[in-house]
Design an enzyme around this catalytic site. Structure first.
Site, PDB file in Angstrom:
ATOM      1  N   ASP A  49      59.081  27.251  25.432  1.00  0.00           N
ATOM      2  CA  ASP A  49      58.360  26.845  24.228  1.00  0.00           C
ATOM      3  C   ASP A  49      57.855  25.415  24.363  1.00  0.00           C
ATOM      4  O   ASP A  49      58.634  24.491  24.623  1.00  0.00           O
ATOM      5  CB  ASP A  49      59.284  26.946  23.016  1.00  0.00           C
ATOM      6  N   TYR A  54      53.336  17.868  21.957  1.00  0.00           N
ATOM      7  CA  TYR A  54      54.391  17.311  22.805  1.00  0.00           C
ATOM      8  C   TYR A  54      53.827  16.528  23.984  1.00  0.00           C
ATOM      9  O   TYR A  54      54.551  15.761  24.622  1.00  0.00           O
ATOM     10  CB  TYR A  54      55.298  18.412  23.357  1.00  0.00           C
ATOM     11  N   LYS A  83      51.480  25.866  20.669  1.00  0.00           N
ATOM     12  CA  LYS A  83      51.137  25.738  19.246  1.00  0.00           C
ATOM     13  C   LYS A  83      49.828  24.989  19.038  1.00  0.00           C
ATOM     14  O   LYS A  83      49.472  24.115  19.826  1.00  0.00           O
ATOM     15  CB  LYS A  83      52.269  25.003  18.513  1.00  0.00           C
ATOM     16  N   HIS A 116      51.243  25.022  14.295  1.00  0.00           N
ATOM     17  CA  HIS A 116      52.402  24.125  14.386  1.00  0.00           C
ATOM     18  C   HIS A 116      52.890  23.682  12.999  1.00  0.00           C
ATOM     19  O   HIS A 116      54.093  23.698  12.731  1.00  0.00           O
ATOM     20  CB  HIS A 116      52.033  22.907  15.237  1.00  0.00           C
TER      21      HIS A 116
END
Length: 299
Positions: A49, A54, A83, A116
């Site tokens: 994931d 990120y 996401k 997200h």
């Protein structure tokens, strides 16, 4: 012989099988994410994931390629989640961002694509973009993350496809019982981010008493509890020992009494939520994490 938790799957509402247990990579740079993903795949993990926010999709992609090379595995054996970044919310911008994500990850399809955060005023259009990408065969399942029940109902009222997943912060201190119940009622699978609840949950006396009772780590107790609540979990770890250790939860079961002890720990304690965080707000969409190694990992 006890079946590994890494082999266990749940069937999503569109018939796709998704592993119950995987690896998260939040707050890790590209190099660290690459190494963690490679180690996880080498040790039997199938669910990985990540997210655009990120800032490590390129590292995750490289870790996927290295892990498959070292194990001789196939891409179809993995389940990759990423996401939609809040700053990309909207129909056309989501479509464009998806193709950028494929390029960063060096993949031809995504197993699960999530919104997200529900950017107010834009999440319906974002969802319609996900529906198109799904119908085009570029995504195997689509879902949401951090949707409360009010926003979820609004989405359902405008959707032609029901989300397969709602990924929420879920751990002993924040159990999202109302959201979990609505997920059950609507056929949506709950997935946990921050399943260990950070240091506070890991250091809780109840969790540590149970760890001693079952001769397991505090993390293993919490992850087993998550599994027994029918929640998919993606604990983050950057250490090989913990990556392996976290997945060793199939050889014991918490009693009903001990499950209840953990249920009673719920404080509805979010780490971040709408009134504390900007990602849900279209005016302040947040930023993509930029690491020292970002330039190095650009394709």
């Amino acid at each position: 012989m006890t079946k590994s938790i890494l082999d266990k799957t749940t069937t999503l509402n569109n018939g796709v099988k998704m592993p119950y247990f995987g690896l998260g990579v939040w707050q890790t740079d590209n190099h660290t994410a690459q190494n963690s993903v490679t180690e996880a795949i080498k040790n039997g993990y199938r669910l990985i994931d990540t997210a655009k926010e990120y800032g490590n999709q390129a590292g995750v992609g490289k870790g996927i390629r290295e892990g498959l090379k070292e194990t001789g595995g196939n891409r179809k054996d993995l389940f990759i989640t990423t996401k939609v970044f809040n700053g990309d919310a909207g129909y056309d911008s989501t479509i464009r961002a998806f193709y950028d994500t494929l390029h960063e990850l060096q993949l031809t399809y995504i197993d699960l694509y999530l919104i997200h955060w529900p950017v107010d005023g834009r999440y319906i259009d974002t969802w319609h973009a996900l529906e198109k990408l799904y119908k085009d065969g570029l995504i195997r399942a689509i879902g949401i993350s951090n949707f409360d029940n009010e926003r979820l109902q609004d989405l359902l009222d405008h959707a032609s496809i029901t989300p397969a997943i709602n990924q929420m912060e879920y751990n002993p201190l924040n159990q999202e019982k109302e959201i979990h119940e609505m997920a059950r009622m609507t056929g949506i699978q709950l997935e946990a981010w921050s399943p260990l609840g950070g240091g506070e949950a890991l250091n809780d006396p109840i969790i540590n008493q149970l760890a001693e009772k079952y001769d397991k780590t505090a993390a293993q107790i919490i992850l087993r509890w998550n599994y027994q609540q029918d929640v998919i979990t993606i604990p983050k770890s950057t250490h090989q020992k913990r990556i392996i250790e976290n997945s060793q939860i199939a050889d014991f079961e918490l009693s009903d009494e001990d499950v209840q002890k953990i249920q009673e720990m719920d404080q509805k304690k979010h780490t971040i939520w709408y009134d504390e965080f900007d990602w849900y707000n279209a005016i302040k969409p947040g930023t993509v994490q930029t690491w020292d190694d970002t330039e190095e990992y650009k394709a």
